[in-house]
Design an enzyme around this catalytic site. Structure first.
Site, PDB file in Angstrom:
ATOM      1  N   LYS A  31     -45.042 -20.302  -6.595  1.00 60.88           N
ATOM      2  CA  LYS A  31     -44.490 -19.848  -7.878  1.00 60.88           C
ATOM      3  C   LYS A  31     -45.590 -19.758  -8.940  1.00 60.88           C
ATOM      4  CE  LYS A  31     -40.099 -21.814  -6.489  1.00 60.88           C
ATOM      5  NZ  LYS A  31     -39.183 -22.955  -6.507  1.00 60.88           N
ATOM      6  N   GLN A  35     -38.312 -28.677  -9.280  1.00 61.59           N
ATOM      7  CA  GLN A  35     -38.259 -28.452  -7.836  1.00 61.59           C
ATOM      8  C   GLN A  35     -37.402 -29.529  -7.174  1.00 61.59           C
ATOM      9  OE1 GLN A  35     -39.766 -25.695  -6.312  1.00 61.59           O
ATOM     10  NE2 GLN A  35     -38.600 -26.358  -4.529  1.00 61.59           N
ATOM     11  N   ASP A  82     -33.504 -21.234 -12.716  1.00 57.79           N
ATOM     12  CA  ASP A  82     -33.050 -21.452 -11.338  1.00 57.79           C
ATOM     13  C   ASP A  82     -31.560 -21.132 -11.201  1.00 57.79           C
ATOM     14  OD1 ASP A  82     -34.894 -22.021  -9.377  1.00 57.79           O
ATOM     15  OD2 ASP A  82     -35.057 -24.156  -9.888  1.00 57.79           O
TER      16      ASP A  82
END
Ligand code: NAP
Length: 296
Positions: A52, A96, A119
Site C-alpha cells: 500500500k 491493518q 477501508d
C-alpha cells in the site's frame, strides 16, 4: 478462458489516480494522504502494508506509516487514531488487521472517523452500503467491482454464489452484487461453513466469488461450464521447494477450474492487487469529499 489479470486492471486504476493526483499538484494543492497503522510484525500484514505504501509513492500520494509493537495497549492505539482523525492533512486512515488479542478490532474500527474510513469497515460506511448510498466500499469488494468493470463482465440477471460471509469480503460482496449498480443486479446466494449443499449451489452459479481461506477448495466439478470465477483466497502453504519456504494459494483449484471457467482471477496477481487499487480510489474520494468536491 479469459485471465482476469490484476496487474493489468490495477495498472489502469494506477494510471487514472496518477493523472488525477498530478492535476491536483498542478493546481497548487497537496496530494491525498493515507495514514496506515501496523501493529506487530505479522509477515502477511507487513507485505500488505508495504504494498500500500509503495502504491501511494507510485501515484504521488503522501503516506505515513505508524508502527507499534504487538504489546501496545488499546488506549495508545485509540489515542493515535483520535490524533489522525483530527489531523487535517490526513485523508484516509487504515489499521491493518488482524490486531493482537488485547485490542478490540470493533472498538478500533468504530474509532476511525467515517470521513476517513477508507477501508469501509466502519458501521456508518456499512450502513450506507446496505442502503445503496454513496460510501467507502470495503477495499476487496471494491477491487472486485473494478476488476469486473475493467474486463467489462456483465453481471445483470446472473446468479452469483459468494462463499464466505466475513465483514470485510463475503458479506459486502454479496450486498454489492445484489445492489442496483452497474456491476450488480445479480441474484445472490451467500454461503458459509454451515451451508449444506455448497457444490449443488456453486454448480448453478454464473459467477462464483470464493472468499473462505481454504486453499484450492473449489474444484472444476463444483462449477458450471463458462462460469466467471473470482478467487479472493490468500493462504500461505508450506513448501520447502519454494524460495520463501511457502507458496501463496487461492481458494480455487486454478488448474482444473481454468479448463471450465470463462474467466478466472489468478492468485497471486488477481484480487489482491485490485484490493490496493480499491483502497487508493477510496483515499482519493476521501480527499475530494473532505474538500467538498464529491465526484463519482
Ligand atoms: P474469514 O473471516 O475467515 O471468513 C471465512 C468465511 O468462509 C466464513 O464466513 C466461513 O464461514 C466461510 N467458510 C470457511 N470454511 C468454509 C467451508 N468449508 N465452506 C463454506 N464456507 C466456509 O476470512 P476473510 O477475512 O473473509 O478472508 C477469506 C480469504 O480471503 C482468506 O484467504 C484471506 O486471506 C483472503 N483475503 C484476501 C484479500 C485480497 O485482497 N485478495 C483480502 C481479504 C481477505 P463461517 O462464517 O460459518 O465461519
Amino acid at each position: 478462458m479469459l485471465l482476469l489479470d490484476g496487474k493489468v486492471a490495477s495498472q489502469a486504476v494506477k494510471k487514472e489516480l496518477m493523472i488525477a493526483t498530478g492535476e491536483l499538484i498542478d493546481q497548487g494543492k497537496r496530494p491525498p494522504h493515507l495514514a496506515a497503522v501496523l501493529v506487530g510484525n505479522n509477515g502477511a500484514s507487513e507485505t500488505y502494508v508495504a504494498g500500500k505504501v509503495k502504491f501511494c509513492a507510485e501515484i504521488g500520494y503522501q503516506s505515513t506509516l505508524v508502527r507499534y509493537a504487538d504489546t501496545i495497549e488499546e488506549k495508545e492505539l485509540l489515542d493515535k487514531i483520535a490524533e489522525l482523525n483530527k489531523d487535517d492533512t490526513v485523508d484516509g486512515i487504515l489499521v491493518q488487521l488482524p490486531l493482537p488479542k488485547q485490542i478490540s478490532e470493533a472498538k478500533v474500527i468504530d474509532s476511525i472517523s467515517p470521513d476517513k474510513d477508507v477501508d469501509g469497515f466502519h458501521p456508518v460506511s456499512v450502513g450506507r452500503l446496505v442502503q445503496g448510498l454513496d460510501t467507502f466500499i470495503p477495499a476487496t469488494p471494491f477491487g472486485i467491482l473494478l476488476m469486473l468493470e475493467h474486463f467489462n463482465l456483465e453481471t445483470k440477471g446472473k446468479h452469483a454464489v459468494v462463499i464466505g460471509r466475513s465483514n470485510i469480503v463475503g458479506r459486502p460482496m454479496s450486498i454489492l452484487l445484489s445492489s442496483h449498480i452497474k456491476y450488480g443486479n445479480c441474484t445472490v446466494t451467500l454461503c458459509h461453513s454451515h451451508t449444506k449443499n455448497l457444490a449443488e449451489l456453486t454448480q448453478q452459479a454464473d459467477i462464483v466469488v470464493a472468499a473462505l481461506g481454504r486453499p484450492e477448495f473449489v474444484k472444476a466439478n463444483m462449477i458450471k461450464e463458462g462460469a466467471i470465477i473470482i478467487d479472493v483466497g490468500i493462504t500461505r502453504v508450506d513448501d520447502i521447494s519454494a524460495p520463501k519456504g511457502y507458496r501463496i494459494k487461492g481458494d480455487i483449484d486454478f488448474k482444473s477450474v481454468s479448463e471450465k471457467a470463462s474467466a478466472l482471477t489468478p492468485v497471486p496477481g488477481g484480487v489482491g492487487l485490485m484490493t490496493i487499487a480499491g483502497l487508493m480510489k477510496n483515499t482519493m474520494n476521501a480527499y475530494l469529499r473532505r474538500q467538498e468536491q464529491v465526484i463519482d
